[in-house]
Design an enzyme around this catalytic site. Structure first.
Site, PDB file in Angstrom:
ATOM      1  N   LYS A  75       0.782  -1.250  -0.028  1.00 22.34           N
ATOM      2  CA  LYS A  75       0.149   0.017   0.095  1.00 22.34           C
ATOM      3  C   LYS A  75       0.892   1.267   0.142  1.00 22.34           C
ATOM      4  O   LYS A  75       1.943   1.240   0.896  1.00 22.34           O
ATOM      5  CB  LYS A  75      -0.944   0.141   1.263  1.00 22.34           C
ATOM      6  CG  LYS A  75      -1.943   1.044   1.316  1.00 22.34           C
ATOM      7  CD  LYS A  75      -2.724   1.247   2.446  1.00 22.34           C
ATOM      8  CE  LYS A  75      -3.705   2.180   2.647  1.00 22.34           C
ATOM      9  NZ  LYS A  75      -4.734   1.938   3.751  1.00 22.34           N
ATOM     10  N   SER A 150      -9.742   2.212   3.077  1.00 18.69           N
ATOM     11  CA  SER A 150      -8.773   3.014   2.066  1.00 18.69           C
ATOM     12  C   SER A 150      -7.622   2.195   1.453  1.00 18.69           C
ATOM     13  O   SER A 150      -6.963   2.475   0.432  1.00 18.69           O
ATOM     14  CB  SER A 150      -8.000   4.186   2.743  1.00 18.69           C
ATOM     15  OG  SER A 150      -6.975   3.570   4.112  1.00 18.69           O
ATOM     16  N   SER A 174     -10.032   0.026   7.265  1.00 13.87           N
ATOM     17  CA  SER A 174      -9.353   0.154   6.042  1.00 13.87           C
ATOM     18  C   SER A 174      -8.577  -1.226   5.469  1.00 13.87           C
ATOM     19  O   SER A 174      -8.035  -1.225   4.462  1.00 13.87           O
ATOM     20  CB  SER A 174      -8.392   1.311   5.720  1.00 13.87           C
ATOM     21  OG  SER A 174      -9.068   2.504   5.947  1.00 13.87           O
TER      22      SER A 174
END
Length: 496
Positions: A75, A150, A174
């Site tokens: 990420k 996210s 998330s």
């Protein structure tokens, strides 16, 4: 090859059915072919293949460990030397870190090969991955739907088999919510279990990194490498190293019948997780998963988490307050985008931040600044912290009568792209089942357990499993038992 789990890929490398370089090349081709999903924001084939060659050399010497040569995506909130580290924001669009985040460094030290950086909501603020400066990510199961956020780039990458595993972060859901929306497995460890050093901060008392992969067993392997004390992170907890795979495939209690491996397991079902607001198709899918657990020998126990609804206002006071402080460093002087034209220093600050931050980030900075301002600190921030403690205490009361807590990871399946962009409150409500877990600092995970109904028949549903502090190994055991009895985690989107 891409259909294999991490465990299966490890066996393939050991049997010399493929090399680390061949694996990396295979996934890089898949990433290139799936650019329309927008799951990745930065790929560097040369860097990836150099790591793969080094892994092959380790394996050829008979060295290396359980993860050597296996690919992973990170990420883009984890700073990564050699790759851009943007946090999904124009503010950091061209930032390259001189060091690796601890999570990245530990996985590389374990021999893993970085495939690239995945897309995300800007500064991890969002539940749909539509807030990225680099465009929205599409859900591989239905490209008209969001992948969750996210960590939506990571969930989409694993779901589309563009990577066998990915890192994510979880501040209010998330990892768990995008794992649910994309039909993959993801775990948020106990707060402090995984180092935050080199993880671009959103809300420091909530942020926690974790793995996303096809299965609970894969997540356990990854957590073995990711977890551990880090003196560079003041919130890192000193605990003895443990093997998170040690309970996998084992009965819950010694002497259990093979057909009832989870006999003795008490699963708490919060009344508040099954009330108004839960979609009928999600409820039916979760009920079917719970029946499967009963078939494995577990007992379902009603529990109560009475402050669940308050978790939304509490979170949206505390997290923006911390964000307003953390993001103050991005002013165009030392870090971040600087406006091309400005009158004086104050004008430069204003224009740089106005141009660099997106609408959702600005909204949360404003909220955070407000609740910390004179006259409102006591009324909002301190009150929120008091209720946060009550929420944590409610969980401890519930755990007196159960071993794990289960329920939906989200009240609905993934919604359509653009469906909630004009109504941030509706977006915030989608995190109602995950926020309280984060506020309490507890470990939680999502495992695929089926699909929606009707028009949502191709949109996955995730079962959330919540454990008590530092109980990740037992949570993973419970998830693994379900995945040994079902194949939801093995199902892939059409065309994959």
């Amino acid at each position: 090859m891409h259909a294999k789990s991490l465990t299966e890929l490890r066996a393939a490398l050991a049997a010399k059915e493929c090399s680390a370089v061949e694996l990396a090349q295979h996934y890089l081709k898949r990433i290139d072919a799936a650019r329309d999903l927008n799951a990745f924001v930065h790929v560097d084939a040369d860097l990836t293949l150099a790591q793969a060659k080094a892994a092959d050399a380790e394996l050829a010497r008979g060295a290396g460990g359980a993860l050597t040569g296996l690919p992973i995506a990170h990420k883009d909130v984890f700073v990564t030397r050699g790759w851009r580290s943007t946090a999904g924001s124009k503010m950091l669009a061209n930032y390259e870190s001189p060091f690796d985040a601890t999570v990245v460094a530990r996985l590389q030290a374990a021999g893993m090969v970085t495939l690239g950086k995945t897309n995300m909501d800007e500064f991890a603020m969002g539940s749909s991955n539509e807030n990225s400066a680099f465009g929205a990510v599409k859900n591989p199961w239905d490209t008209n739907a969001v992948p969750g956020g996210s960590s939506g780039g990571s969930s989409a990458a694993v779901a589309a088999r563009l990577a066998p595993a990915a890192t994510g972060t979880d501040t209010g859901g998330s990892i768990r919510q995008p794992a649910s929306f994309a039909g993959v497995t993801g775990i948020k460890p106990t707060y402090g279990r995984v180092s935050r050093y080199g993880m671009i901060a959103f809300a420091s008392s909530l942020d926690q990194g974790g793995p996303m992969a096809q299965s609970a067993s894969d997540c356990a392997l990854l957590l073995n490498a990711m977890a551990g004390f880090d003196e560079r992170d003041s919130t890192s907890l000193e605990r003895d190293d443990e093997d998170f795979t040690r309970h996998l495939g084992q009965p819950w209690a010694a002497g259990n019948d093979a057909g009832k491996p989870l006999a003795g397991l008490r699963i708490g079902l919060p009344n508040e997780y099954f009330g108004a607001g839960l979609a009928d198709d999600v409820r039916a899918t979760i009920d079917a998963a719970l029946k499967q657990y009963e078939a494995l020998g577990a007992t379902l126990v009603p529990v109560s988490l009475p402050k669940t609804e308050l978790s939304i206002p509490v979170y949206y006071v505390i997290a923006p307050a911390e964000a307003s402080s953390n993001l103050s460093r991005f002013d165009g002087v030392r870090f971040g985008h600087r406006a091309a034209q400005y009158g004086d220093l104050l004008d430069m600050y204003k224009k740089s931040r106005a141009e660099g931050f997106g609408p959702e980030v600005k909204r949360r900075i404003l909220v955070g600044t407000y609740v910390l301002s004179h006259g409102y600190y006591d009324a909002y921030y301190l009150q929120a912290q008091k209720i946060r403690r009550i929420i944590a205490n409610d969980f401890q009361e519930a755990f007196k009568s159960c071993d794990v807590i289960m329920g939906p990871a989200s009240p609905t399946v993934a919604w359509d792209l653009g469906a909630k962009g004009d109504d941030p409150v509706q977006m915030y409500l989608a995190d109602i089942y995950t926020l309280s877990v984060s506020l309490a600092g507890l470990p939680g995970m999502s495992v695929p357990c089926g699909f929606g109904a009707g028009a949502n028949a191709q949109r996955p549903v995730g079962l959330q499993i919540i454990g008590n502090y530092f109980n990740e190994a037992r949570m993973l055991q419970v998830a693994d038992a379900f995945q040994r009895a079902t194949d939801w985690h093995k199902q892939v989107p059409a065309g994959v």
